[in-house]
Motif scaffolding. Structure first.
Motif, short mmCIF file in Angstrom:
data_model
loop_
_atom_site.label_atom_id
_atom_site.label_comp_id
_atom_site.label_asym_id
_atom_site.label_seq_id
_atom_site.Cartn_x
_atom_site.Cartn_y
_atom_site.Cartn_z
N GLY A 187 0.74 -1.34 -0.09
CA GLY A 187 -0.05 -0.11 -0.05
C GLY A 187 0.71 1.31 0.12
O GLY A 187 0.23 2.41 0.23
N GLY A 189 2.63 2.43 -2.60
CA GLY A 189 2.57 3.06 -4.01
C GLY A 189 3.15 2.41 -5.28
O GLY A 189 3.76 2.81 -6.19
N LYS A 190 3.67 1.01 -5.00
CA LYS A 190 4.36 0.54 -5.93
C LYS A 190 3.68 0.35 -7.32
O LYS A 190 4.25 0.61 -8.31
CB LYS A 190 4.91 -1.13 -5.62
CG LYS A 190 5.77 -1.11 -4.37
CD LYS A 190 5.96 -2.79 -3.90
CE LYS A 190 4.69 -3.41 -3.47
NZ LYS A 190 4.03 -3.02 -2.43
N SER A 191 2.53 -0.23 -7.23
CA SER A 191 1.52 -0.68 -8.54
C SER A 191 1.27 0.79 -9.23
O SER A 191 1.54 1.06 -10.48
CB SER A 191 0.24 -1.19 -8.11
OG SER A 191 0.54 -2.30 -7.48
N THR A 192 1.22 1.70 -8.58
CA THR A 192 0.75 3.09 -8.87
C THR A 192 2.16 3.59 -9.68
O THR A 192 1.92 4.21 -10.90
CB THR A 192 0.49 3.97 -7.95
OG1 THR A 192 -0.41 3.60 -7.07
CG2 THR A 192 0.09 5.58 -8.33
N GLN A 435 4.39 13.78 -7.92
CA GLN A 435 3.84 13.58 -9.16
C GLN A 435 2.73 12.42 -8.85
O GLN A 435 2.72 11.59 -8.38
CB GLN A 435 4.73 12.92 -10.29
CG GLN A 435 4.46 13.26 -11.45
CD GLN A 435 5.77 12.93 -12.45
OE1 GLN A 435 6.92 12.63 -11.87
NE2 GLN A 435 5.50 12.91 -13.86
N1 LIG Z 1 1.68 8.87 -7.03
C1 LIG Z 1 0.80 8.67 -6.28
N2 LIG Z 1 -0.06 9.64 -6.29
C2 LIG Z 1 -1.13 9.79 -5.52
N3 LIG Z 1 -1.63 8.69 -4.72
C3 LIG Z 1 -0.74 7.82 -4.59
C4 LIG Z 1 0.45 7.56 -5.72
N4 LIG Z 1 1.06 6.27 -5.40
C5 LIG Z 1 0.30 5.72 -4.62
N5 LIG Z 1 -0.89 6.40 -4.45
C6 LIG Z 1 -1.93 6.28 -3.12
O1 LIG Z 1 -1.61 5.01 -2.48
C7 LIG Z 1 -2.42 3.98 -2.65
C8 LIG Z 1 -1.79 2.58 -2.69
O2 LIG Z 1 -0.73 2.46 -3.97
P1 LIG Z 1 -0.42 1.30 -4.73
O3 LIG Z 1 0.29 1.73 -5.96
O4 LIG Z 1 -1.73 0.25 -4.80
O5 LIG Z 1 0.58 0.44 -3.46
P2 LIG Z 1 1.16 -0.88 -3.62
O6 LIG Z 1 1.22 -1.62 -4.96
O7 LIG Z 1 2.56 -0.55 -2.99
O8 LIG Z 1 0.39 -1.90 -2.69
C9 LIG Z 1 -3.21 4.30 -4.02
O9 LIG Z 1 -4.52 3.64 -3.86
C10 LIG Z 1 -3.22 5.78 -3.92
O10 LIG Z 1 -4.26 6.23 -2.91
#
Ligand SMILES: Nc1ncnc2c1ncn2[C@@H]1O[C@H](COP(=O)(O)OP(=O)(O)O)[C@@H](O)[C@H]1O
Ligand SMILES: [Mg+2]
Length: 466
Positions: A187, A189-192, A435
């Motif tokens: 949670g 932000g890896k996938s994002t 970003q």
């Molecule tokens: N670059 C970003 N900008 C804004 N919010 C982000 C960003 N990256 C992550 N988030 C927030 O964090 C949450 C979890 O990110 P996610 O990429 O799903 O995490 P992981 O893949 O590490 O479990 C997203 O639902 C979003 O709300």
């Protein structure tokens, strides 16, 4: 004994005929291997695997076998071979299997990727799951377990490219053919970040393996974030509710497709989210077949499969394209030294570290510029940029080092010019690095940074920074 063997061979031939038609409908195998289809019989059955007598001499590790049940044909993979028994893990769970059932050897699982697969979403078995009709196979079949190109014949990695993500383009810029890991807890932000990187426009093709993700996230990832790259992307998906075999296969199928594009000269971006789920799937399969765990709960095969997969990415032989791999690694309980994180870090050409504390401050993407390293950054930076980044890192270090002191009012402005400079500039740098996926990729990260530092504020930010 001779009599019995003859009988078995006859039974096999009979079974082979019975199954010959199924070869074309289930999975994708080389035609020659569909003809040679020796069979055996189920001896024992347990939750994660079954054993087959009479196949040990014909099958190889990683071969597929087929079993016909009342509800259709089921595939399994050979995960262990003993003189008398072959151990098979079913590809899909819930296979109705009984003692004595006939099992047919199908051979190595192969894919015949084709350019027409671009824009499609497929399963780990290369079956379409996007409702857009059947997939058209290409000319060449490739086994999903393959070796990396010989290292001395591989092209060198030396051409930088821009990802459009400022936190990476400034502090850890990448080169075509590089293998980069993104390390963070769940949670954070890896996938994002991966989805933002998947929009990079330096690539001819993008192949994405989504392993063990929640089903909901898959469509989000593919439909919302890919933008223009969707048309040149193949997505291979095995969600968390699918069998460990499928989760283990998804990255292998994905890299096999990437290799197809690379060999025809394309620069391919391969994204795997997440390699940890791939490793956990290998562990599930290995443990089910009786392999003992060796490193904090992980069996040895995890530590051979991971480098085998990652080594296949990278530059191709001279005259072909490259596979740039960006993979995510979940660090267990934010412990960056868990066995999977540890073993992958060593085989990558760089790692991006994301901190939960930055995410909590709202500094997205929460990339820690001091802890992240691209081992090929020098080839991507100009000499001036390299110098600038080393100055920026020193400033950030000063800023972070003195943050507690400043918080309790223990720092008097003017007493250290470096700290004064850091207090003035680092908040601006941090602001530039922010970003979101909704914002367009930045075509010139250093330009954005220079402009912000010149103005003393970030263009577009509401609050001028003090
Ligand atoms: N670059 C970003 N900008 C804004 N919010 C982000 C960003 N990256 C992550 N988030 C927030 O964090 C949450 C979890 O990110 P996610 O990429 O799903 O995490 P992981 O893949 O590490 O479990 C997203 O639902 C979003 O709300
Ligand atoms: Mg994720």
């Amino acid at each position: 004994m001779v009599e019995r063997q003859t009988f078995e061979i006859a039974a096999n031939a009979e079974a082979a005929r019975k199954f010959a038609k199924l070869g074309a409908t289930v999975g994708r195998f080389a035609p020659s291997e569909q003809l040679v289809a020796p069979g055996g019989h189920v001896r024992t059955i347990s939750a994660g695997h079954y054993t087959v007598a009479g196949l040990s001499r014909q099958v190889r590790l990683g071969d597929f076998v087929a079993h016909r049940a009342a509800n259709g044909v089921h595939l399994g993979e050979v995960v262990r071979v003993e003189p008398e028994l072959a151990y098979v893990c079913p590809i899909e769970p819930g296979e109705p299997i009984g003692i004595g059932d006939t099992i047919i050897r199908k051979g190595a699982f192969r894919l015949a990727p084709d350019d027409s697969w671009c824009g499609r979403t497929i399963s780990a078995l290369a079956q379409p799951i996007d409702g857009l009709g059947p997939l058209i196979d290409g000319d060449k079949r490739r086994p999903i377990y393959a070796n990396a190109p010989p290292s001395m014949r591989r092209a060198r990695v030396e051409k930088g490219f821009l990802t459009g993500v400022r936190a990476i383009d400034i502090f850890s810029p990448l080169c075509l053919g590089q293998r980069l890991g993104i390390f963070a807890g769940s949670g954070v932000g890896k996938s994002t970040l991966l989805s933002m990187l998947a929009r990079a426009d330096s690539f001819d093709k993008v192949v994405i393996a989504l392993v063990g993700e929640r089903g909901r996230e898959v469509r989000e990832f593919i439909e919302d974030t890919l933008g223009d790259n969707l048309a040149k992307t193949v997505a291979v998906v095995a969600t968390s509710d699918e069998s460990p075999m499928l989760r283990k296969m998804a990255p292998l199928s994905a890299i096999t497709i990437a290799e197809h594009f690379r060999d025809q000269g394309d620069n391919v971006l391969l994204i795997v989210d997440s390699v940890t789920r791939f490793a956990l799937a290998i562990r599930e399969v290995a443990v089910a077949s009786g392999e003992p765990p060796v490193a904090r709960g992980f069996p040895a095969s995890v530590f051979t499969e991971l480098p085998r997969l990652l080594e296949r990415a990278g530059p191709g032989e001279e005259g072909t394209g490259s596979i740039t791999a960006i993979i995510s690694i979940l660090v267990d309980g934010d412990n960056h030294n868990d066995p999977i994180a540890d073993s992958t870090r060593g085989i990558l050409d760089g790692h991006i570290v994301m901190d939960r504390s930055l995410a909590e401050e709202g500094r997205y993407p929460p990339v820690n510029p001091l802890a992240s390293i691209s081992r090929l950054a020098r080839k991507a930076w100009t000499p001036e940029q390299e110098q600038l980044v080393s100055r920026l890192k020193a400033l950030i270090h000063k800023y972070e080092e003195t943050s507690d002191l400043r918080l309790i009012g223990g720092y008097r402005p003017g007493s250290d010019p470096d700290v004064d400079m850091a207090i003035k500039q680092v908040p601006i740098i941090y602001e530039v690095l922010k970003q979101t996926p909704g914002q367009p990729p930045s075509p010139d990260a250093f330009g954005d940074l220079a402009a912000a530092l010149r103005n003393g504020a970030v263009p577009g930010a509401n609050q001028p920074r003090r």
